[in-house]
Design an enzyme around this catalytic site. Structure first.
Site, mmCIF file in Angstrom:
data_model
loop_
_atom_site.group_PDB
_atom_site.id
_atom_site.type_symbol
_atom_site.label_atom_id
_atom_site.label_comp_id
_atom_site.label_asym_id
_atom_site.label_seq_id
_atom_site.Cartn_x
_atom_site.Cartn_y
_atom_site.Cartn_z
ATOM 1 N N ASP A 182 77.238 98.585 51.829
ATOM 2 C CA ASP A 182 76.457 99.278 50.812
ATOM 3 C C ASP A 182 77.448 100.100 49.986
ATOM 4 O O ASP A 182 78.599 100.305 50.389
ATOM 5 C CB ASP A 182 75.419 100.170 51.501
ATOM 6 C CG ASP A 182 74.705 101.088 50.543
ATOM 7 O OD1 ASP A 182 74.159 100.595 49.541
ATOM 8 O OD2 ASP A 182 74.719 102.311 50.779
ATOM 9 N N ASP A 230 76.476 103.229 47.459
ATOM 10 C CA ASP A 230 76.146 104.648 47.298
ATOM 11 C C ASP A 230 75.922 105.322 48.644
ATOM 12 O O ASP A 230 75.066 104.901 49.429
ATOM 13 C CB ASP A 230 74.890 104.802 46.442
ATOM 14 C CG ASP A 230 75.102 104.301 45.019
ATOM 15 O OD1 ASP A 230 75.991 104.839 44.341
ATOM 16 O OD2 ASP A 230 74.391 103.367 44.597
#
Length: 231
Positions: free
Chosen positions: A15, A17
């Site tokens: 991922d 953020d």
């Protein structure tokens, strides 16, 4: 023992953020401002709890919690407002401690890795240079899949771009939505505390291991079956 067939080294799908870059709170404030622009008041902590899911599901959760019904046009304007507000903050977003070093280590070790983010490409691409990632990284963004997290589409697409089976992937994320999507993709989920979720929450979402931030993961990389040169 000579006939032993060893499994492939794990590939990594990250991922973005809150996992590789310290951007969760920029997203929180951007959503808060976008909601205020639409005349919607929602406590900051409630916004934070939704960061990591798709924008569409985020807005659906907002409607459920506030009791405010939005038309499709209003939903689109709200998402556009968030994108506009976040774009103004992209320059201030920096990598989390150890993120560039972790990615460089994997590259040097010949371990495949990529990024799969529920953010739009316009917001994700500026982060590549900050992370020291190649401009041609086979990154997957929200623009490329039918559904974002907690659906598994992003991580399945990331595995496909790496040319590996999702079952041979370690998905690294900072939210329960990442770990739910990882589980649905059939991948091993690893949690980071750098997005603001607690260790127990990530463990309940079936994280195999939970680390503080990317640098901590790098320190314990052997726990995930990654061997450096000569190991």
């Amino acid at each position: 023992m000579s006939d032993l067939v060893r499994p492939p080294s794990p590939a990594f799908v990250f991922d973005l953020d809150g996992t590789l870059v310290d951007s969760v709170y920029q997203h929180v404030i951007s959503w808060q401002e976008a909601l205020a622009e639409a005349g919607i008041k929602l406590a900051t902590w409630r916004i934070h709890r939704k960061i990591g899911m798709s924008g569409g599901l985020f807005v659906r959760g907002v409607q459920r919690e506030t009791g405010i019904a939005l038309s499709p046009d209003e939903v689109e304007r709200l998402q556009d407002a968030h994108g506009r507000r976040y774009a103004a903050r992209v320059a201030e977003v920096q990598p989390l401690p150890g993120a560039p070093e972790l990615l460089r280590y994997l590259t040097d070790a010949g371990i495949k890795w990529t990024i799969a983010t529920s953010g739009r490409r316009s917001g994700a691409e500026p982060m590549l240079a900050k992370l020291g990632a190649p401009a041609d990284l086979p990154m997957v963004t929200r623009d490329e899949v039918a559904r974002a997290k907690p659906d598994p589409d992003l991580f399945l697409a990331g595995a496909a771009k790496l040319g590996v089976d999702p079952r041979d992937c370690v998905v690294v994320g900072d939210s329960i939505w990442d770990l739910l999507a990882a589980r649905r993709a059939g991948s091993l989920g690893v949690g980071l505390l750098s997005g603001g979720y607690g260790e127990e929450e990530l463990q309940r979402a079936q994280a195999f291991r939970v680390y503080e931030e990317p640098g901590d993961l790098l320190t314990h990389i052997d726990e995930l079956g990654v061997r450096g040169a000569g190991a």
